[in-house]
Design a protein around this motif. Structure first.
Motif, PDB file in Angstrom:
ATOM      1  N   ALA A 124       0.306   0.888  -3.937  1.00 25.77           N
ATOM      2  CA  ALA A 124       1.084   1.097  -4.529  1.00 25.77           C
ATOM      3  C   ALA A 124       1.925  -0.011  -6.021  1.00 25.77           C
ATOM      4  O   ALA A 124       3.247   0.861  -5.914  1.00 25.77           O
TER       5      ALA A 124
ATOM      6  N   GLN B 213       1.126  -1.479   0.028  1.00 31.69           N
ATOM      7  CA  GLN B 213      -0.120   0.203   0.268  1.00 31.69           C
ATOM      8  C   GLN B 213       1.056   1.664  -0.063  1.00 31.69           C
ATOM      9  O   GLN B 213       1.729   1.404   0.506  1.00 31.69           O
ATOM     10  N   SER B 214       0.449   2.162  -0.707  1.00 31.83           N
ATOM     11  CA  SER B 214       1.115   3.381  -0.028  1.00 31.83           C
ATOM     12  C   SER B 214       1.408   4.333   0.508  1.00 31.83           C
ATOM     13  O   SER B 214       0.369   4.580   1.682  1.00 31.83           O
TER      14      SER B 214
ATOM     15  N   HIS C  69       4.879   2.231  -6.858  1.00 28.86           N
ATOM     16  CA  HIS C  69       4.922   4.059  -5.954  1.00 28.86           C
ATOM     17  C   HIS C  69       4.733   3.867  -4.716  1.00 28.86           C
ATOM     18  O   HIS C  69       3.603   3.504  -4.433  1.00 28.86           O
ATOM     19  N   LEU C  70       5.710   3.898  -3.746  1.00 31.23           N
ATOM     20  CA  LEU C  70       6.067   3.975  -2.575  1.00 31.23           C
ATOM     21  C   LEU C  70       5.068   4.909  -2.302  1.00 31.23           C
ATOM     22  O   LEU C  70       4.105   4.925  -1.287  1.00 31.23           O
TER      23      LEU C  70
ATOM     24  N   ARG D 241      -5.870  10.831  -2.091  1.00 32.43           N
ATOM     25  CA  ARG D 241      -5.649   9.474  -2.031  1.00 32.43           C
ATOM     26  C   ARG D 241      -6.525   8.710  -1.122  1.00 32.43           C
ATOM     27  O   ARG D 241      -7.007   7.579  -1.052  1.00 32.43           O
TER      28      ARG D 241
ATOM     29  N   ASP E 267       2.918   8.554  -4.271  1.00 32.69           N
ATOM     30  CA  ASP E 267       1.574   8.984  -4.595  1.00 32.69           C
ATOM     31  C   ASP E 267       1.684   8.510  -6.508  1.00 32.69           C
ATOM     32  O   ASP E 267       3.377   7.783  -6.312  1.00 32.69           O
ATOM     33  N   SER E 268       0.755   7.893  -6.834  1.00 32.83           N
ATOM     34  CA  SER E 268       0.542   7.109  -8.163  1.00 32.83           C
ATOM     35  C   SER E 268       1.788   7.755  -9.655  1.00 32.83           C
ATOM     36  O   SER E 268       2.789   7.532 -10.229  1.00 32.83           O
TER      37      SER E 268
END
Length: 573
Positions: free
Chosen positions: A172, A165-166, A189-190, A441, A192-193
């Motif tokens: 993520a 998960q981000s 992407h740890l 998010r 934001d996208s």
């Protein structure tokens, strides 16, 4: 655009002693963090800039700091306030030009202030030419190998490669679409996208960042604060990971990928604190040591326990690592004594100083945080609907006391812009003004970090409180901040600004940064009492006043009438 003929020189050391082994400048430095978009705005567009910083450097010299650290000013789409970098070797027009950077650095050096810049190596912007080339080149290409692309799971690759998960909420992984309109691989992407993670197992990536370091070192910067310094290397195979439940003061935050600080060691997630990251910093250290003037690396490493954080500052790696365990410690004497002891022990074991910090651009300002009465999970922020909102008067009193305690400790210390004015978190920001990716998010479930990033008040009666001359401000400033403006506090006995200025003056005069802590006996659990050289420091985190020992009071965070009241710190000689 740039003025290549006027590159600033490296900061000259006042004496050779500032670079002598064991006495280097960074071991005792007080470093002031500038969040460029909120510090000072010379253009009047509502966003701070480099010329604005240059115009206010005299104020920082008068405060008495040794160096400044600037959050990112690089070319960026600004999806995450500049931590999404599209060009590591240029200035975003929002902030100015390379010539403006040169001028700012030269002026700082004239004033005896070193310059540290932020570096964001874990991820780039999705608008960076490297990532755009990766999208165009397709699966299996050398361009894609610079980032972490993987095939998806499921019959048609419709599921992400793992369950990570981000930090900002949500998955993520994001799936890309090919030129034919068909879905294909996923990228990690740890955050934001718009911030794809680079693959630091790729030698090409490592070489590119060595060039980035050289670019700024050649421009005279004195060091780098490294964003997500505990990231960059991921566990082989990218295994699934389910973090433990959230909880705790300042929280573990583990469910958002940012590990909190606890009293016990925990298993590191497969995306944080992997051993391979240390190879990167050893290579960087060799490069920095080849430049004159004592250039440094400072780690943002959310790792615990403290003994593990110390791995980032071993003699052949980085110079400093932020002491987030100290930042997250509640305002309680017993807890503070424990974390001070643990910090000094852990960092001394590898020959490094502890680097104390109470606030930065990612956490709730400590003038509010220390008076919260409910859990405060890291990165979630606070807002109008937060449970346990602080009493502003209590928060400021504790913040002043906590700062007076921090600045008396041996080692280095960081100050976040505005804390010297006693600024609280801006809690009542309208939802329409919020810009932190966390807010979006999580669909407004977490307020994020906007509340600690509101532009500074310089003059009480000026437009935007002196942030600029037009009144524009990228985040709205609380009306109550007029009373906290710098011009209302300058030279006013008892003001928070004068408390900071005097503390820094005495810290230098008594060489507290290079001293030692000797604990004093006979005090209750809610009191922190020690000697550092010629100075006796007593912090009362409780509610009952305590008697003071003999000595002259040279600094006090609160008025004293024979006894030290609760939520107060005093220095005596």
């Amino acid at each position: 655009m740039s003025n290549e003929s006027a590159l600033p020189a490296a900061m000259p050391s006042a004496t050779d002693a500032a670079l002598a082994p064991g006495a280097e400048w960074w071991r005792t430095a007080v470093i002031y963090q500038i969040y460029p978009r909120s510090f000072a705005d010379a253009s009047g567009d509502g966003i701070g800039d480099l010329p604005g910083i240059t115009g206010r450097l005299d104020s920082l010299a008068a405060l008495g700091v040794d160096a400044i650290w600037l959050s990112p000013f690089y070319t960026s789409p600004q999806k995450d306030a500049g931590y999404d970098v599209a060009d590591y070797c240029d200035i975003d027009p929002l902030f100015g030009t390379l010539a403006d950077f040169n001028a700012m650095t030269a002026r700082a050096h004239e004033l005896g202030i070193r310059v540290i810049v932020d570096l964001v190596p874990n991820h780039s912007s999705d608008q960076h030419r490297w990532f755009q080339a990766a999208l165009a080149a397709g699966a299996g290409s050398v361009e894609r190998a610079r980032y972490i692309f993987r095939d998806g799971k499921g019959k048609n690759g419709e599921l992400p490669p793992n369950n990570w998960q981000s930090v900002f909420g949500g998955p993520a992984w994001t799936r890309v679409t090919g030129a034919d309109g068909q879905p294909e691989q996923w990228y990690l992407h740890l955050f934001d996208s718009s911030q794809p993670d680079l693959d630091w197992n790729n030698r090409w990536v490592r070489d590119q960042f060595l060039d980035v370091l050289r670019f700024w070192l050649d421009r005279g910067v004195d060091g780098f604060r490294v964003d997500v310094a505990h990231g960059m290397i991921k566990a082989d195979g990218l295994p699934d990971y389910t973090p433990p439940a959230e909880g705790g003061s300042m929280g573990g935050g583990t469910a958002t990928l940012e590990p909190g600080i606890s009293d016990e060691a925990t298993d590191d997630p497969p995306y944080w604190a992997q051993d391979g990251v240390h190879e990167i910093y050893r290579e960087w250290r060799i490069l920095l040591d080849s430049y004159p003037g004592g250039r440094i690396l400072a780690a943002e490493a959310w790792v615990d326990p403290l003994s593990k954080v110390a791995n980032w500052v071993r003699p052949d790696e980085m110079h400093q690592a932020f002491n987030f365990a100290y930042l997250e410690t509640p305002w309680a004497g017993k807890d503070l004594r424990a974390v001070i002891d643990d910090s000094i022990e852990a960092f001394s074991a590898v020959g490094a100083p502890s680097t104390w910090v109470l606030s930065n651009h990612d956490v709730v300002r400590h003038a509010s945080r220390l008076a919260l009465t409910a859990d405060n999970l890291q990165g979630h922020g606070i807002g109008p609907k937060t449970v346990g909102l602080p009493d502003q008067e209590v928060g400021l009193r504790r913040a002043r006391a906590a700062t007076a305690l921090m600045l008396s400790l041996p080692g280095s210390a960081y100050i976040y812009q505005g804390e010297e004015l006693g600024l609280p978190e801006a809690i009542d920001l309208p939802d329409s003004a919020r810009q932190d990716p966390t807010w979006f998010r999580t669909n407004g479930e977490r307020y994020g970090r906007d509340g600690c990033r509101v532009p500074l008040p310089w003059e009480a009666d000026a437009p935007a409180f002196g942030f600029n001359g037009t009144g524009a401000s990228w985040l709205p400033q609380p009306t109550g901040w007029s009373a906290l403006a710098r011009d209302k506090q300058l030279g006013v006995q008892g003001s928070t600004l004068e408390l900071y200025r005097r503390a820094l003056e005495l810290r230098r005069e008594h060489a507290l940064g290079s001293g030692d802590v000797t604990w004093l006996d006979g005090y209750p659990d809610d009191v922190v009492a020690f000697r550092n050289g010629s100075v006796t420091v007593i912090a009362n985190t409780g509610t009952k006043p305590i008697a003071l020992p003999a000595g002259d009071v040279v600094l006090s965070s609160a008025p004293i009438d024979g006894e030290l009241p609760g939520d107060a710190t005093v220095w005596l000689v």
